[in-house]
Write a protein that holds these residues in place. Structure first.
Motif, PDB file in Angstrom:
ATOM      1  N   CYS A 241       0.813  -1.225   0.000  1.00 58.09           N
ATOM      2  CA  CYS A 241       0.000   0.000   0.000  1.00 58.09           C
ATOM      3  C   CYS A 241       0.844   1.271   0.000  1.00 58.09           C
ATOM      4  N   GLY A 242       2.165   1.143   0.051  1.00 58.25           N
ATOM      5  CA  GLY A 242       3.015   2.330   0.100  1.00 58.25           C
ATOM      6  C   GLY A 242       2.954   3.063   1.426  1.00 58.25           C
ATOM      7  N   VAL A 243       2.763   2.315   2.508  1.00 62.44           N
ATOM      8  CA  VAL A 243       2.669   2.890   3.856  1.00 62.44           C
ATOM      9  C   VAL A 243       3.922   2.531   4.644  1.00 62.44           C
ATOM     10  N   THR A 244       4.459   3.503   5.364  1.00 62.68           N
ATOM     11  CA  THR A 244       5.562   3.251   6.287  1.00 62.68           C
ATOM     12  C   THR A 244       5.042   3.326   7.711  1.00 62.68           C
ATOM     13  N   MET A 245       5.278   2.267   8.475  1.00 61.23           N
ATOM     14  CA  MET A 245       4.964   2.293   9.902  1.00 61.23           C
ATOM     15  C   MET A 245       6.184   2.812  10.653  1.00 61.23           C
ATOM     16  N   VAL A 246       5.951   3.708  11.601  1.00 56.72           N
ATOM     17  CA  VAL A 246       7.035   4.286  12.386  1.00 56.72           C
ATOM     18  C   VAL A 246       6.824   3.906  13.841  1.00 56.72           C
ATOM     19  N   ILE A 247       7.863   3.319  14.449  1.00 57.67           N
ATOM     20  CA  ILE A 247       7.754   2.789  15.811  1.00 57.67           C
ATOM     21  C   ILE A 247       8.091   3.890  16.803  1.00 57.67           C
ATOM     22  N   GLU A 248       7.107   4.285  17.573  1.00 49.16           N
ATOM     23  CA  GLU A 248       7.247   5.380  18.544  1.00 49.16           C
ATOM     24  C   GLU A 248       7.734   4.859  19.885  1.00 49.16           C
ATOM     25  N   ASN A 249       8.729   5.540  20.476  1.00 51.47           N
ATOM     26  CA  ASN A 249       9.155   5.199  21.827  1.00 51.47           C
ATOM     27  C   ASN A 249       8.051   5.532  22.828  1.00 51.47           C
ATOM     28  N   ILE A 250       7.817   4.605  23.737  1.00 51.93           N
ATOM     29  CA  ILE A 250       6.812   4.815  24.781  1.00 51.93           C
ATOM     30  C   ILE A 250       7.510   4.828  26.141  1.00 51.93           C
ATOM     31  N   GLU A 251       7.938   3.664  26.607  1.00 49.44           N
ATOM     32  CA  GLU A 251       8.705   3.590  27.851  1.00 49.44           C
ATOM     33  C   GLU A 251      10.198   3.394  27.588  1.00 49.44           C
ATOM     34  N   ASP A 252      10.600   3.352  26.334  1.00 51.53           N
ATOM     35  CA  ASP A 252      11.963   2.962  25.951  1.00 51.53           C
ATOM     36  C   ASP A 252      13.026   3.790  26.667  1.00 51.53           C
ATOM     37  N   ILE A 253      13.899   3.118  27.390  1.00 54.54           N
ATOM     38  CA  ILE A 253      15.057   3.762  27.996  1.00 54.54           C
ATOM     39  C   ILE A 253      16.257   3.692  27.047  1.00 54.54           C
ATOM     40  N   ASP A 254      16.382   2.568  26.355  1.00 46.70           N
ATOM     41  CA  ASP A 254      17.452   2.368  25.385  1.00 46.70           C
ATOM     42  C   ASP A 254      17.042   2.987  24.055  1.00 46.70           C
ATOM     43  N   PRO A 255      17.722   4.035  23.572  1.00 41.81           N
ATOM     44  CA  PRO A 255      17.302   4.668  22.327  1.00 41.81           C
ATOM     45  C   PRO A 255      17.590   3.827  21.092  1.00 41.81           C
ATOM     46  N   ASP A 256      18.391   2.752  21.229  1.00 42.97           N
ATOM     47  CA  ASP A 256      18.764   1.932  20.079  1.00 42.97           C
ATOM     48  C   ASP A 256      17.834   0.754  19.835  1.00 42.97           C
ATOM     49  N   ILE A 257      17.128   0.294  20.868  1.00 41.86           N
ATOM     50  CA  ILE A 257      16.462  -0.995  20.752  1.00 41.86           C
ATOM     51  C   ILE A 257      15.314  -0.964  19.739  1.00 41.86           C
ATOM     52  N   ARG A 258      14.609   0.172  19.657  1.00 44.14           N
ATOM     53  CA  ARG A 258      13.552   0.350  18.657  1.00 44.14           C
ATOM     54  C   ARG A 258      14.133   0.352  17.246  1.00 44.14           C
ATOM     55  N   CYS A 259      15.312   0.965  17.106  1.00 43.18           N
ATOM     56  CA  CYS A 259      15.978   1.030  15.806  1.00 43.18           C
ATOM     57  C   CYS A 259      16.343  -0.380  15.340  1.00 43.18           C
ATOM     58  N   ALA A 260      16.841  -1.194  16.272  1.00 41.80           N
ATOM     59  CA  ALA A 260      17.185  -2.578  15.934  1.00 41.80           C
ATOM     60  C   ALA A 260      15.936  -3.357  15.528  1.00 41.80           C
ATOM     61  N   LEU A 261      14.822  -3.104  16.199  1.00 43.90           N
ATOM     62  CA  LEU A 261      13.567  -3.767  15.843  1.00 43.90           C
ATOM     63  C   LEU A 261      13.141  -3.374  14.434  1.00 43.90           C
ATOM     64  N   ALA A 262      13.170  -2.089  14.119  1.00 40.52           N
ATOM     65  CA  ALA A 262      12.806  -1.646  12.778  1.00 40.52           C
ATOM     66  C   ALA A 262      13.723  -2.272  11.730  1.00 40.52           C
ATOM     67  N   ASP A 263      15.022  -2.285  12.006  1.00 43.27           N
ATOM     68  CA  ASP A 263      15.990  -2.849  11.062  1.00 43.27           C
ATOM     69  C   ASP A 263      15.752  -4.334  10.816  1.00 43.27           C
ATOM     70  N   SER A 264      15.255  -5.035  11.837  1.00 40.12           N
ATOM     71  CA  SER A 264      15.104  -6.488  11.732  1.00 40.12           C
ATOM     72  C   SER A 264      14.092  -6.891  10.665  1.00 40.12           C
ATOM     73  N   PHE A 265      13.213  -5.972  10.262  1.00 34.29           N
ATOM     74  CA  PHE A 265      12.214  -6.279   9.236  1.00 34.29           C
ATOM     75  C   PHE A 265      12.765  -6.104   7.819  1.00 34.29           C
ATOM     76  N   SER A 266      13.900  -5.424   7.688  1.00 33.69           N
ATOM     77  CA  SER A 266      14.535  -5.213   6.374  1.00 33.69           C
ATOM     78  C   SER A 266      13.502  -4.758   5.340  1.00 33.69           C
ATOM     79  N   SER A 267      12.721  -3.763   5.720  1.00 36.61           N
ATOM     80  CA  SER A 267      11.624  -3.302   4.866  1.00 36.61           C
ATOM     81  C   SER A 267      11.501  -1.791   4.922  1.00 36.61           C
ATOM     82  N   PRO A 268      11.227  -1.153   3.773  1.00 40.48           N
ATOM     83  CA  PRO A 268      10.962   0.285   3.790  1.00 40.48           C
ATOM     84  C   PRO A 268       9.660   0.637   4.499  1.00 40.48           C
TER      85      PRO A 268
END
Length: 274
Positions: free
Chosen positions: A148-175
């Motif tokens: 559909c040409g949609v990008t989902m963006v993962i918002e930090n909620i309680e995240d203390i580690d600023p990298d862990i969300r980035c690693a999750l997004a990267d793990s999908f290898s998807s735009p």
């Protein structure tokens, strides 16, 4: 002054009726908030979406929605709950397709408990299990978003580690999967839980960052105050944003929508945005 970043807003359709000229005059980025409501998604959401499309006649800006999140966790260990999560997020993508929206905000699964416990086992079992649960929930949603040409963006909620969300997004290898920052959530994590300050979150996300919720806060709670009412160091945040070229949507997400125009004026007075 016209070279300053252009601010967008997160508002429900009822507020769009009052800020229509403000948004359309410069085609500001817009995030429609109605569709995180589970009852609406289970009911006549198309009437609300069609009303929004009518109000946005002629609009050429970047349109997004806040996806469903109330009571949802994309890393749920319960198979049936993951199926429900998958269905709700697919409903969000369906809304995007109907509206012509190209972005959907989703919530990080990481908690304050996660920060201290995900690696509290040999071979990172809890960390890996959480990733597996996220993929079981979201792989089908990511594929649908890609189509559909949609990008989902993962918002930090309680995240203390600023990298862990980035690693999750990267793990999908998807735009179709990228990163969001909520400034107030990051400031809460910094002030209450010892996380890095907001500008560090920006730098760690770097060009993965495609969306940011701008709200002011005091580092104690999720205030969603107008910009300038809290203690976030906005010069440092915008300085960090200027170091990358991903052009994230800069979305004012305020509890009191009357604070939107004053927030724009405040950031413009600082020479940071317009």
């Amino acid at each position: 002054m016209t070279d300053l970043p252009l601010l967008g807003v997160a508002i429900p359709t009822t507020t769009l009726e009052t800020l229509q000229d403000f948004i359309l005059s410069e085609n500001r980025d817009l995030e429609i908030q109605d569709f995180c409501d589970a009852d609406l998604l289970n009911g006549d959401w198309k009437t609300v979406a069609d009303h929004a499309r009518t109000l946005l006649t002629g609009y050429t800006g970047r349109l997004g929605i806040h996806g469903p999140f109330w009571g949802l966790n994309i890393a749920s260990p319960d198979t049936e709950m993951r199926a429900l999560n998958r269905r709700k997020h697919l409903q969000g993508i369906e809304v995007c397709e109907h509206l012509g929206a190209t972005q959907m905000v989703i919530h990080s699964p990481y908690t304050t408990w996660s920060y201290n416990n995900l690696d509290n086992a040999p071979e990172r079992k809890e960390y890996d299990r959480l990733l597996e649960n996220c993929h079981d929930t979201m792989d089908e949603v990511v594929k649908r978003a890609e189509d559909c040409g949609v990008t989902m963006v993962i918002e930090n909620i309680e995240d203390i580690d600023p990298d862990i969300r980035c690693a999750l997004a990267d793990s999908f290898s998807s735009p179709a999967m990228a990163v969001s920052i909520d400034t107030g959530h990051a400031h809460y994590a910094h002030g209450t839980n010892g996380a890095a300050p907001v500008d560090y979150y920006v730098r760690r996300a770097a060009n993965r960052l495609q969306h940011i919720h701008l709200q002011d806060a005091d580092g104690y709670a999720d205030r969603h105050w107008a910009i300038g009412e809290g203690t976030i160091r906005w010069e440092s945040v915008f300085r960090a944003l200027g170091e990358f070229d991903s052009n994230p949507r800069l979305i004012l997400e305020l509890r009191d929508k009357a604070g939107i125009l004053p927030s724009v004026a405040y950031l413009q007075s600082l020479g940071l945005a317009r």
